[in-house]
Scaffold this active site. Structure first.
Site, PDB file in Angstrom:
ATOM      1  N   GLU A  70       0.982  -1.301   0.118  1.00  0.00           N
ATOM      2  CA  GLU A  70      -0.116   0.071   0.064  1.00  0.00           C
ATOM      3  C   GLU A  70       0.873   1.209  -0.012  1.00  0.00           C
ATOM      4  O   GLU A  70       0.679   1.966  -1.015  1.00  0.00           O
ATOM      5  CB  GLU A  70      -0.879  -0.028   1.247  1.00  0.00           C
ATOM      6  CG  GLU A  70      -1.823   1.238   1.277  1.00  0.00           C
ATOM      7  CD  GLU A  70      -2.722   1.208   2.549  1.00  0.00           C
ATOM      8  OE1 GLU A  70      -2.766   0.478   3.405  1.00  0.00           O
ATOM      9  OE2 GLU A  70      -3.659   2.238   2.280  1.00  0.00           O
ATOM     10  N   ASP A  90      -0.547  -4.937   3.177  1.00  0.00           N
ATOM     11  CA  ASP A  90      -1.164  -3.778   3.702  1.00  0.00           C
ATOM     12  C   ASP A  90      -0.680  -3.991   5.196  1.00  0.00           C
ATOM     13  O   ASP A  90      -1.018  -4.527   5.958  1.00  0.00           O
ATOM     14  CB  ASP A  90      -2.596  -3.854   3.963  1.00  0.00           C
ATOM     15  CG  ASP A  90      -3.546  -2.672   4.354  1.00  0.00           C
ATOM     16  OD1 ASP A  90      -2.833  -1.673   4.853  1.00  0.00           O
ATOM     17  OD2 ASP A  90      -4.756  -2.492   4.177  1.00  0.00           O
ATOM     18  N   ASP A  93      -3.873  -2.335   8.292  1.00  0.00           N
ATOM     19  CA  ASP A  93      -5.394  -2.122   7.800  1.00  0.00           C
ATOM     20  C   ASP A  93      -6.214  -1.622   8.726  1.00  0.00           C
ATOM     21  O   ASP A  93      -6.281  -2.256  10.000  1.00  0.00           O
ATOM     22  CB  ASP A  93      -5.918  -3.512   7.238  1.00  0.00           C
ATOM     23  CG  ASP A  93      -7.080  -3.358   6.223  1.00  0.00           C
ATOM     24  OD1 ASP A  93      -7.080  -2.173   5.438  1.00  0.00           O
ATOM     25  OD2 ASP A  93      -7.983  -4.074   6.737  1.00  0.00           O
ATOM     26  N   ASP A 220      -6.002  -4.436   0.730  1.00  0.00           N
ATOM     27  CA  ASP A 220      -7.158  -4.647   1.683  1.00  0.00           C
ATOM     28  C   ASP A 220      -7.647  -6.259   1.902  1.00  0.00           C
ATOM     29  O   ASP A 220      -8.261  -6.547   2.854  1.00  0.00           O
ATOM     30  CB  ASP A 220      -8.059  -3.542   1.617  1.00  0.00           C
ATOM     31  CG  ASP A 220      -8.021  -2.052   1.754  1.00  0.00           C
ATOM     32  OD1 ASP A 220      -7.273  -2.066   2.768  1.00  0.00           O
ATOM     33  OD2 ASP A 220      -8.025  -1.312   0.797  1.00  0.00           O
TER      34      ASP A 220
HETATM   35  O1  LIG Z   1      -6.595   1.634   6.686  1.00  0.00           O
HETATM   36  P1  LIG Z   1      -6.412   1.230   5.298  1.00  0.00           P
HETATM   37  O2  LIG Z   1      -5.391   0.327   4.894  1.00  0.00           O
HETATM   38  O3  LIG Z   1      -6.233   2.542   4.623  1.00  0.00           O
HETATM   39  O4  LIG Z   1      -7.681   0.475   4.673  1.00  0.00           O
HETATM   40  C1  LIG Z   1      -9.233   0.859   4.730  1.00  0.00           C
HETATM   41  C2  LIG Z   1      -9.431   1.856   3.612  1.00  0.00           C
HETATM   42  O5  LIG Z   1      -8.592   2.766   3.586  1.00  0.00           O
HETATM   43  C3  LIG Z   1     -10.778   2.060   3.890  1.00  0.00           C
HETATM   44  O6  LIG Z   1     -11.334   2.651   2.623  1.00  0.00           O
HETATM   45  C4  LIG Z   1     -11.593   0.960   3.881  1.00  0.00           C
HETATM   46  O7  LIG Z   1     -13.149   1.557   4.246  1.00  0.00           O
HETATM   47  C5  LIG Z   1     -11.318   0.034   4.968  1.00  0.00           C
HETATM   48  O8  LIG Z   1     -12.109  -0.934   5.075  1.00  0.00           O
HETATM   49  C6  LIG Z   1      -9.855  -0.395   4.819  1.00  0.00           C
HETATM   50  O9  LIG Z   1      -9.470  -1.391   5.713  1.00  0.00           O
HETATM   51 MG   LIG Z   2      -6.209  -1.168   4.140  1.00  0.00          MG
HETATM   52 MG   LIG Z   3      -3.184   0.290   5.415  1.00  0.00          MG
END
Ligand SMILES: O=P(O)(O)O[C@H]1[C@H](O)[C@@H](O)[C@H](O)[C@@H](O)[C@@H]1O
Ligand SMILES: [Mg+2]
Ligand SMILES: [Mg+2]
Length: 282
Positions: A70, A90, A93, A220
């Site tokens: 990511e 990721d 997450d 994700d």
């Molecule tokens: O926390 P991250 O890795 O950015 O992932 C989340 C994502 O950015 C969000 O848009 C989603 O709604 C979440 O479910 C992800 O897990």
């Molecule tokens: Mg994520």
């Molecule tokens: Mg992330």
């Protein structure tokens, strides 16, 4: 016959556990928050540090393997899935949860060969739950086998979803329209852990019947897709048909019946694919 990827999977579990320690330690400190695609798309130095920790340790042990991470993609690395052994990472997450100390945060590592996920490792590090799945060999949480719920009646179900980080008015409109349609089936409830990976582990564990979202990325859901399917669940695109992990759309459910019912309620749209070529600059 020996499992060709057992060594890599063991390494993924070990490095996810180490990454979880780093995340837990970082929760004790001030977390400096930066933003990426929008003011609500958050990233911290811990996301970047954990991703580097994972990539460097894998490179050392498996120097020929490829990566989609990511934070590397955010820094300009390509997001293209080839047939090569590829670690899809990721590092945190649930970064928004991490920033606010909301207690669901995961390290998610999927491993793909010939564009097929061979194993998935998701470490829910604040709960100390290690979810693992190996293609054809089942899904587990802390070593205990996982099985999706057997509820076939969507009216007796809990459905998980998220609002994501887009605040584009048209996308928000469709997200709320889908949510209203699902809620008013009616279902018993709608939940969201704030991480796609843990939502998918909840489907695999049987405590929610389905999870859907538009706007997620391949990192994700790569690991979670195998955790769900190895626990007996099904994956589908939000318009039905086969899921495409680069399409940024997913339905993960305990059964085809529930997945197809969710699909009927979704007001779908198509975000820019993860593997779309970068826009040309003049
Ligand atoms: O926390 P991250 O890795 O950015 O992932 C989340 C994502 O950015 C969000 O848009 C989603 O709604 C979440 O479910 C992800 O897990
Ligand atoms: Mg994520
Ligand atoms: Mg992330």
């Amino acid at each position: 016959m020996a499992d060709l990827w057992q060594d890599a999977m063991d390494h993924a579990v070990a490095i996810a556990r180490r990454a979880g320690e780093v995340v837990r330690e970082a929760l004790q400190d001030d977390r400096k928050v930066m933003t990426k695609s929008s003011s609500v798309d958050l990233v911290t130095q811990t996301d970047q540090k954990v991703e580097q920790l994972i990539i460097q340790s894998v490179k050392y042990k498996f120097p020929t393997h490829s990566f989609i991470g990511e934070e590397s993609v955010a820094a300009g690395e390509p997001c293209v899935l080839t047939d090569r052994p590829t670690w899809i990472i990721d590092p945190i997450d649930g970064t928004t949860n991490f920033v606010h100390a909301f207690p669901f945060v995961a390290i998610s590592i999927g491993f793909s060969v010939n564009k097929q996920i061979e194993f998935g490792v998701i470490y829910s590090c604040l709960e100390d739950k290690m979810y693992t799945a190996r293609r054809g060999k089942g899904a587990f949480c802390n070593g205990e086998p996982l099985q999706v719920s057997d509820r076939e009646d969507i009216k007796q179900s809990i459905i998980a979803t998220e609002f994501g980080s887009s605040r584009d008015p048209e996308a928000v409109e469709k997200i709320f329209s889908s949510l209203r349609n699902v809620l008013c089936i009616p279902v018993h409830g709608v939940r969201g852990a704030g991480t796609a990976a843990i939502n998918m582990c909840h489907v695999a564990s049987g405590c929610v019947e389905a999870y859907y979202e538009i706007g997620i990325h391949v990192w994700d859901v790569a690991a979670g897709s195998l955790v769900v399917s190895e626990a007996g669940g099904v994956l589908m695109d939000v318009e039905g048909g086969a899921v495409d992990l680069m399409s940024r759309r997913i339905v993960a459910a305990n059964s085809r019946t529930i997945a197809e019912r969710i699909v009927k309620q979704i007001d779908s749209f198509s975000p820019l694919r993860d593997d779309a070529p970068p826009p040309q600059t003049l």
